[in-house]
Scaffold this active site. Structure first.
Site, PDB file in Angstrom:
ATOM      1  N   HIS A 113       0.579 -19.565 -36.959  1.00  0.00           N
ATOM      2  CA  HIS A 113       1.296 -18.292 -36.813  1.00  0.00           C
ATOM      3  C   HIS A 113       2.258 -17.970 -37.941  1.00  0.00           C
ATOM      4  O   HIS A 113       2.793 -16.868 -37.995  1.00  0.00           O
ATOM      5  CB  HIS A 113       2.101 -18.278 -35.502  1.00  0.00           C
ATOM      6  CG  HIS A 113       3.310 -19.171 -35.546  1.00  0.00           C
ATOM      7  ND1 HIS A 113       3.243 -20.514 -35.306  1.00  0.00           N
ATOM      8  CD2 HIS A 113       4.603 -18.905 -35.825  1.00  0.00           C
ATOM      9  CE1 HIS A 113       4.445 -21.046 -35.418  1.00  0.00           C
ATOM     10  NE2 HIS A 113       5.286 -20.097 -35.743  1.00  0.00           N
TER      11      HIS A 113
HETATM   12  C1  UD1 Z   1       9.095 -16.163 -35.179  1.00  0.00           C
HETATM   13  C2  UD1 Z   1       9.952 -16.866 -36.231  1.00  0.00           C
HETATM   14  C3  UD1 Z   1       9.248 -18.117 -36.714  1.00  0.00           C
HETATM   15  C4  UD1 Z   1       8.860 -19.013 -35.550  1.00  0.00           C
HETATM   16  C5  UD1 Z   1       8.078 -18.228 -34.511  1.00  0.00           C
HETATM   17  C6  UD1 Z   1       7.848 -19.095 -33.290  1.00  0.00           C
HETATM   18  C7  UD1 Z   1      11.337 -15.336 -37.567  1.00  0.00           C
HETATM   19  C8  UD1 Z   1      11.499 -14.702 -38.890  1.00  0.00           C
HETATM   20  N1  UD1 Z   1      10.189 -16.009 -37.371  1.00  0.00           N
HETATM   21  O1  UD1 Z   1       7.904 -15.759 -35.825  1.00  0.00           O
HETATM   22  O2  UD1 Z   1      10.115 -18.836 -37.571  1.00  0.00           O
HETATM   23  O3  UD1 Z   1       8.085 -20.066 -36.052  1.00  0.00           O
HETATM   24  O4  UD1 Z   1       8.813 -17.067 -34.113  1.00  0.00           O
HETATM   25  O5  UD1 Z   1       6.734 -18.686 -32.559  1.00  0.00           O
HETATM   26  O6  UD1 Z   1      12.189 -15.231 -36.729  1.00  0.00           O
HETATM   27  N2  UD1 Z   1       4.711 -10.689 -30.748  1.00  0.00           N
HETATM   28  C9  UD1 Z   1       4.106 -10.270 -29.587  1.00  0.00           C
HETATM   29  N3  UD1 Z   1       4.532 -10.855 -28.423  1.00  0.00           N
HETATM   30  C10 UD1 Z   1       5.518 -11.795 -28.384  1.00  0.00           C
HETATM   31  C11 UD1 Z   1       6.095 -12.213 -29.578  1.00  0.00           C
HETATM   32  C12 UD1 Z   1       5.687 -11.638 -30.765  1.00  0.00           C
HETATM   33  O7  UD1 Z   1       3.246  -9.405 -29.570  1.00  0.00           O
HETATM   34  O8  UD1 Z   1       5.847 -12.276 -27.302  1.00  0.00           O
HETATM   35  C13 UD1 Z   1       4.322 -10.032 -32.003  1.00  0.00           C
HETATM   36  C14 UD1 Z   1       5.429  -9.075 -32.472  1.00  0.00           C
HETATM   37  O9  UD1 Z   1       5.280  -7.834 -31.916  1.00  0.00           O
HETATM   38  C15 UD1 Z   1       5.241  -9.076 -33.966  1.00  0.00           C
HETATM   39  C16 UD1 Z   1       4.635 -10.444 -34.261  1.00  0.00           C
HETATM   40  O10 UD1 Z   1       4.169 -10.980 -33.040  1.00  0.00           O
HETATM   41  O11 UD1 Z   1       4.347  -8.095 -34.333  1.00  0.00           O
HETATM   42  C17 UD1 Z   1       5.618 -11.389 -34.911  1.00  0.00           C
HETATM   43  O12 UD1 Z   1       6.724 -11.625 -34.058  1.00  0.00           O
HETATM   44  P1  UD1 Z   1       8.151 -12.060 -34.693  1.00  0.00           P
HETATM   45  O13 UD1 Z   1       9.076 -12.403 -33.596  1.00  0.00           O
HETATM   46  O14 UD1 Z   1       8.591 -11.048 -35.692  1.00  0.00           O
HETATM   47  O15 UD1 Z   1       7.829 -13.342 -35.551  1.00  0.00           O
HETATM   48  P2  UD1 Z   1       6.975 -14.637 -35.239  1.00  0.00           P
HETATM   49  O16 UD1 Z   1       5.783 -14.617 -36.116  1.00  0.00           O
HETATM   50  O17 UD1 Z   1       6.774 -14.781 -33.776  1.00  0.00           O
HETATM   51  N1  UDP Z   2       3.921 -24.075 -27.632  1.00  0.00           N
HETATM   52  C1  UDP Z   2       3.624 -23.761 -26.315  1.00  0.00           C
HETATM   53  N2  UDP Z   2       2.470 -23.059 -26.054  1.00  0.00           N
HETATM   54  C2  UDP Z   2       1.615 -22.673 -27.034  1.00  0.00           C
HETATM   55  C3  UDP Z   2       1.918 -23.015 -28.373  1.00  0.00           C
HETATM   56  C4  UDP Z   2       3.087 -23.698 -28.637  1.00  0.00           C
HETATM   57  O1  UDP Z   2       4.371 -24.100 -25.402  1.00  0.00           O
HETATM   58  O2  UDP Z   2       0.602 -22.039 -26.722  1.00  0.00           O
HETATM   59  C5  UDP Z   2       5.161 -24.806 -27.914  1.00  0.00           C
HETATM   60  C6  UDP Z   2       4.973 -26.076 -28.687  1.00  0.00           C
HETATM   61  O3  UDP Z   2       4.604 -27.125 -27.827  1.00  0.00           O
HETATM   62  C7  UDP Z   2       6.348 -26.262 -29.300  1.00  0.00           C
HETATM   63  C8  UDP Z   2       6.783 -24.849 -29.572  1.00  0.00           C
HETATM   64  O4  UDP Z   2       5.975 -24.009 -28.753  1.00  0.00           O
HETATM   65  O5  UDP Z   2       7.244 -26.830 -28.366  1.00  0.00           O
HETATM   66  C9  UDP Z   2       6.571 -24.520 -31.024  1.00  0.00           C
HETATM   67  O6  UDP Z   2       6.809 -23.188 -31.230  1.00  0.00           O
HETATM   68  P1  UDP Z   2       6.126 -22.351 -32.381  1.00  0.00           P
HETATM   69  O7  UDP Z   2       4.976 -23.100 -32.932  1.00  0.00           O
HETATM   70  O8  UDP Z   2       5.905 -21.008 -31.851  1.00  0.00           O
HETATM   71  O9  UDP Z   2       7.294 -22.212 -33.448  1.00  0.00           O
HETATM   72  P2  UDP Z   2       7.849 -23.170 -34.615  1.00  0.00           P
HETATM   73  O10 UDP Z   2       8.106 -24.510 -34.049  1.00  0.00           O
HETATM   74  O11 UDP Z   2       6.841 -23.144 -35.711  1.00  0.00           O
HETATM   75  O12 UDP Z   2       9.088 -22.461 -35.056  1.00  0.00           O
END
Ligand code: UD1
Ligand code: UDP
Length: 352
Positions: A202
């Site tokens: 992601h």
């Molecule tokens: C964010 C964090 C990243 C972290 C990740 C964990 C920042 C800059 N990035 O990235 O460091 O690793 O979370 O998962 O804060 N979206 C949905 N539904 C949701 C969540 C997100 O549709 O529940 C979509 C949003 O609408 C957006 C995209 O996913 O279009 C990205 O979401 P965003 O929160 O901006 O960043 P992440 O890629 O999730």
């Molecule tokens: N995770 C989860 N369900 C999923 C994918 C990830 O519960 O389908 C959990 C994973 O076990 C870990 C956390 O989400 O505890 C990691 O988050 P993510 O990879 O979104 O973000 P990052 O750690 O890269 O910031």
């Protein structure tokens, strides 16, 4: 003492599950939780509060799906209002997301003390939004809770020895969560092969760069022909794959809750990911990990042979997978504190 905890993204819910549980053991601590709304799908947010019994947030700002400036700016404004109303002694922030920097900055400008959990981590890649967020958050935090020695060394190299912040090595709160919830793991509602590779993807550096994304998907497709690959598809990745019409031939599933995640971690034979949290969880559940990034903050996993960087290079990823599938590692080494990280946070805050 009142602690205002700022949460927003999936990994922060899991970290807070461990820390809130520790806070609840101490009468001295009153915790108020703010959810910025950054993650909002039921399987990216609600499921964790329900399954892990995290106290319900007192506030939800519902700020998401915006560009970085707009998202962080609106969070800053919303959190500021809450701090003015709640008058906390501490604001706690986790990791390196936009919710993290917004919480830290709002608090610091109001002269409220900031505690940063997962401080000191560095990728040395300033193109990553996470690197910017964590460097800025560290600089304005009063207590920096560092998970590892390399994290403390990073801070010292940046001159933190000469600053007034308190640096505490507390271990990794994600290991606390892994240990506590391990016995409660449950199978997801889809079937899995006897032997499979667990994959997530992601990070912006991969999803927003089409060449990298296509290479990684191609590598996963090729590996899947040999060993089933189960990809839990982050909404960000799903949107981009669909928009670009990229062909994905692995077993793609929706994100799962943490208890299902532990089940998958226990049963997989290898992890492929660009996630920060999942790299460590692979280790907690004695699995090797191929990281689809050019660098990692969790350097001790690479140094000890549990993790190999595959970048976004198809040949490198497939070679790393084959190498790590053959490698028998002894995971019996303490890299992250063995489950005491949250208790240290609570006791440090109480000690003042
Ligand atoms: C964010 C964090 C990243 C972290 C990740 C964990 C920042 C800059 N990035 O990235 O460091 O690793 O979370 O998962 O804060 N979206 C949905 N539904 C949701 C969540 C997100 O549709 O529940 C979509 C949003 O609408 C957006 C995209 O996913 O279009 C990205 O979401 P965003 O929160 O901006 O960043 P992440 O890629 O999730
Ligand atoms: N995770 C989860 N369900 C999923 C994918 C990830 O519960 O389908 C959990 C994973 O076990 C870990 C956390 O989400 O505890 C990691 O988050 P993510 O990879 O979104 O973000 P990052 O750690 O890269 O910031």
């Amino acid at each position: 003492m009142k602690v205002l905890t700022i949460l927003g993204a999936r990994p922060q819910f899991i970290k807070a599950a461990a820390v809130s549980r520790a806070f609840a053991q101490y009468d001295e601590i009153e915790e108020v939780i703010v959810h910025t709304g950054q993650h909002f799908d039921a399987n990216m947010s609600d499921v964790f509060f329900e399954e892990l019994k995290i106290p319900r947030p007192s506030y939800n700002l519902d700020i998401n799906s915006l560009n970085h400036g707009a998202m962080t700016g609106r969070m800053l404004e919303g959190i500021e209002e809450i701090i003015l109303k709640e008058k906390p002694d501490w604001v706690m922030v986790y990791g390196d997301t936009n919710s993290t920097i917004a919480g830290a900055l709002a608090a610091k400008k109001l002269h409220v003390k900031v505690a940063h959990v997962e401080a000191g981590l560095r990728s040395f890649n300033m193109a990553m939004p996470e690197e910017i967020n964590r460097i800025l958050t560290d600089r304005i935090s009063d207590i920096l809770f560092c998970p590892t020695d390399p994290a403390i060394r990073n801070l010292n190299k940046e001159g933190y020895e000469n600053l007034e912040n308190k640096i505490v090595k507390n271990g990794d709160v994600m290991q606390d969560a892994a240990i506590f919830y391990s016995d409660m793991s449950k199978a997801p509602d889809f079937s899995i092969a006897d032997k499979f590779i667990l994959m997530t993807l992601h990070r912006a550096e991969n999803t927003d760069n089409l060449e990298r994304l296509k290479n990684i998907v191609e590598a996963a497709n090729e590996i899947h022909e040999e060993i089933p690959v189960v990809l839990l598809t982050h909404p960000r990745t799903k949107k981009i794959l669909e928009r670009e019409g990229i062909e994905l031939n692995v077993q793609a599933e929706d994100p799962v809750g943490y208890l299902e995640m532990i089940h998958l971690l226990k049963n997989c034979i290898l992890v492929m990911t660009d996630s920060g949290g999942l790299q460590k969880e692979a280790f907690f559940f004695a699995k090797n990990c191929v990281t689809m990034r050019d660098e990692t903050e969790w350097v001790e996993l690479v140094e000890n042979g549990f993790n190999k960087l595959g970048g976004a290079d198809m040949a490198k990823i497939t070679a790393a997978v084959h190498e790590l599938l053959m490698r028998e590692n002894d995971f019996n080494i303490d890299l992250y504190g063995q489950g005491k990280a949250s208790k240290i946070i609570a006791e440090t805050l109480i000690a003042g």
